[in-house]
Design a protein around this motif. Sequence first.
Motif, PDB file in Angstrom:
ATOM      1  N   GLN A  18       0.829  -1.208   0.000  1.00  0.00           N
ATOM      2  CA  GLN A  18       0.000   0.000   0.000  1.00  0.00           C
ATOM      3  C   GLN A  18       0.864   1.259   0.000  1.00  0.00           C
ATOM      4  O   GLN A  18       0.567   2.235  -0.709  1.00  0.00           O
ATOM      5  N   LEU A  19       1.940   1.243   0.785  1.00  0.00           N
ATOM      6  CA  LEU A  19       2.838   2.399   0.829  1.00  0.00           C
ATOM      7  C   LEU A  19       3.494   2.644  -0.527  1.00  0.00           C
ATOM      8  O   LEU A  19       3.600   3.787  -0.986  1.00  0.00           O
ATOM      9  N   LEU A  20       3.938   1.571  -1.174  1.00  0.00           N
ATOM     10  CA  LEU A  20       4.565   1.717  -2.485  1.00  0.00           C
ATOM     11  C   LEU A  20       3.554   2.177  -3.532  1.00  0.00           C
ATOM     12  O   LEU A  20       3.906   2.895  -4.473  1.00  0.00           O
ATOM     13  N   GLY A  77       2.342  -6.967  -8.744  1.00  0.00           N
ATOM     14  CA  GLY A  77       2.003  -6.366  -7.461  1.00  0.00           C
ATOM     15  C   GLY A  77       0.906  -5.324  -7.586  1.00  0.00           C
ATOM     16  O   GLY A  77       0.028  -5.215  -6.724  1.00  0.00           O
ATOM     17  N   ASP A  78       0.937  -4.575  -8.667  1.00  0.00           N
ATOM     18  CA  ASP A  78      -0.078  -3.546  -8.877  1.00  0.00           C
ATOM     19  C   ASP A  78      -1.458  -4.156  -9.094  1.00  0.00           C
ATOM     20  O   ASP A  78      -2.479  -3.560  -8.737  1.00  0.00           O
ATOM     21  N   PRO A  82      -7.749  -3.289  -6.119  1.00  0.00           N
ATOM     22  CA  PRO A  82      -9.061  -3.470  -6.763  1.00  0.00           C
ATOM     23  C   PRO A  82      -9.116  -2.911  -8.181  1.00  0.00           C
ATOM     24  O   PRO A  82      -8.554  -1.859  -8.481  1.00  0.00           O
ATOM     25  N   ARG A  83      -9.788  -3.648  -9.043  1.00  0.00           N
ATOM     26  CA  ARG A  83     -10.033  -3.237 -10.418  1.00  0.00           C
ATOM     27  C   ARG A  83     -11.527  -3.383 -10.703  1.00  0.00           C
ATOM     28  O   ARG A  83     -12.203  -4.208 -10.102  1.00  0.00           O
ATOM     29  N   THR A  84     -12.021  -2.613 -11.630  1.00  0.00           N
ATOM     30  CA  THR A  84     -13.436  -2.706 -11.993  1.00  0.00           C
ATOM     31  C   THR A  84     -13.587  -3.048 -13.476  1.00  0.00           C
ATOM     32  O   THR A  84     -14.534  -2.624 -14.125  1.00  0.00           O
ATOM     33  N   TYR A  85     -12.640  -3.829 -14.012  1.00  0.00           N
ATOM     34  CA  TYR A  85     -12.707  -4.186 -15.426  1.00  0.00           C
ATOM     35  C   TYR A  85     -14.024  -4.871 -15.802  1.00  0.00           C
ATOM     36  O   TYR A  85     -14.641  -4.508 -16.813  1.00  0.00           O
ATOM     37  N   PRO A  86     -14.494  -5.878 -15.033  1.00  0.00           N
ATOM     38  CA  PRO A  86     -15.748  -6.541 -15.427  1.00  0.00           C
ATOM     39  C   PRO A  86     -16.933  -5.578 -15.455  1.00  0.00           C
ATOM     40  O   PRO A  86     -17.759  -5.628 -16.367  1.00  0.00           O
ATOM     41  N   GLN A  87     -17.013  -4.698 -14.452  1.00  0.00           N
ATOM     42  CA  GLN A  87     -18.120  -3.748 -14.420  1.00  0.00           C
ATOM     43  C   GLN A  87     -18.053  -2.781 -15.597  1.00  0.00           C
ATOM     44  O   GLN A  87     -19.081  -2.437 -16.196  1.00  0.00           O
ATOM     45  N   LEU A  88     -16.836  -2.347 -15.936  1.00  0.00           N
ATOM     46  CA  LEU A  88     -16.673  -1.446 -17.075  1.00  0.00           C
ATOM     47  C   LEU A  88     -17.081  -2.140 -18.367  1.00  0.00           C
ATOM     48  O   LEU A  88     -17.819  -1.576 -19.190  1.00  0.00           O
ATOM     49  N   ALA A  89     -16.605  -3.380 -18.560  1.00  0.00           N
ATOM     50  CA  ALA A  89     -16.952  -4.120 -19.772  1.00  0.00           C
ATOM     51  C   ALA A  89     -18.458  -4.324 -19.866  1.00  0.00           C
ATOM     52  O   ALA A  89     -19.053  -4.204 -20.946  1.00  0.00           O
ATOM     53  N   SER A  90     -19.086  -4.625 -18.724  1.00  0.00           N
ATOM     54  CA  SER A  90     -20.529  -4.840 -18.704  1.00  0.00           C
ATOM     55  C   SER A  90     -21.282  -3.573 -19.095  1.00  0.00           C
ATOM     56  O   SER A  90     -22.224  -3.609 -19.901  1.00  0.00           O
TER      57      SER A  90
END
Length: 231
Positions: A18-20, A77-78, A82-90
Amino acid sequence: MQDHTKKSMLGTRRRILQLLKVKGPLTADELSQELRMTSMGARGHLTALERDGLIEHHTQQRGMGRPSYVYSLTDQGDEIFPRTYPQLASSLLDALRALGGEEAIDRMFEKRTEWVEAQYRARMADKTLEERVKELARIRTEEGYMADWEVLDQDTFVLREHNCSICQIARQCAQACSFELELFRRVLEDAEVSREKHMIQGDLMCAYVMRRAKGARVPSKRRPPMAAKRN
């Protein structure tokens, strides 16, 4: 190792990530100050995170004196954040359907199939049907489908996928699965490809059977080249 100690270690490593993420590249000393622990303790966690492929280090000049080792996130690591790729694609599919109806969805999947087909063909060039099925399983595993394959006989093969990387899209849009089957038929054009199991229909996996098409040539076993005669 006791559970509370293990949880503490994992919590510390999560905090380092989180710090990085928030502060960017940091030295071991800077991280130890943020974590309120010794530099040696911080380096132990950094070594573990680097071993797991989540961070990397490089030298960086900071003011006068010798360059310092700084640590930063790798792409792997990145990706833990959290990512929202599925929601965006939907939502993009919903927008496309609203603008152009099912015909627009079909055109979009057709274009994507053409792009992916070209990528697959580049890796399958000059391979036999069996070798292409093997390569297809390798590609699909790289894409997250957890694929394996099996030879049933010299003319029949089965490809199994134990994970669906596009499950959310497939539930929303039937074209996703239809064009996936079409993709396999295109890159295995000398085979008859059928889907025998389908996760969207409640099966534990997607399974495809590839049967060599009638009239397709069965490759003979390659013989080692004969040694040239010497005079």
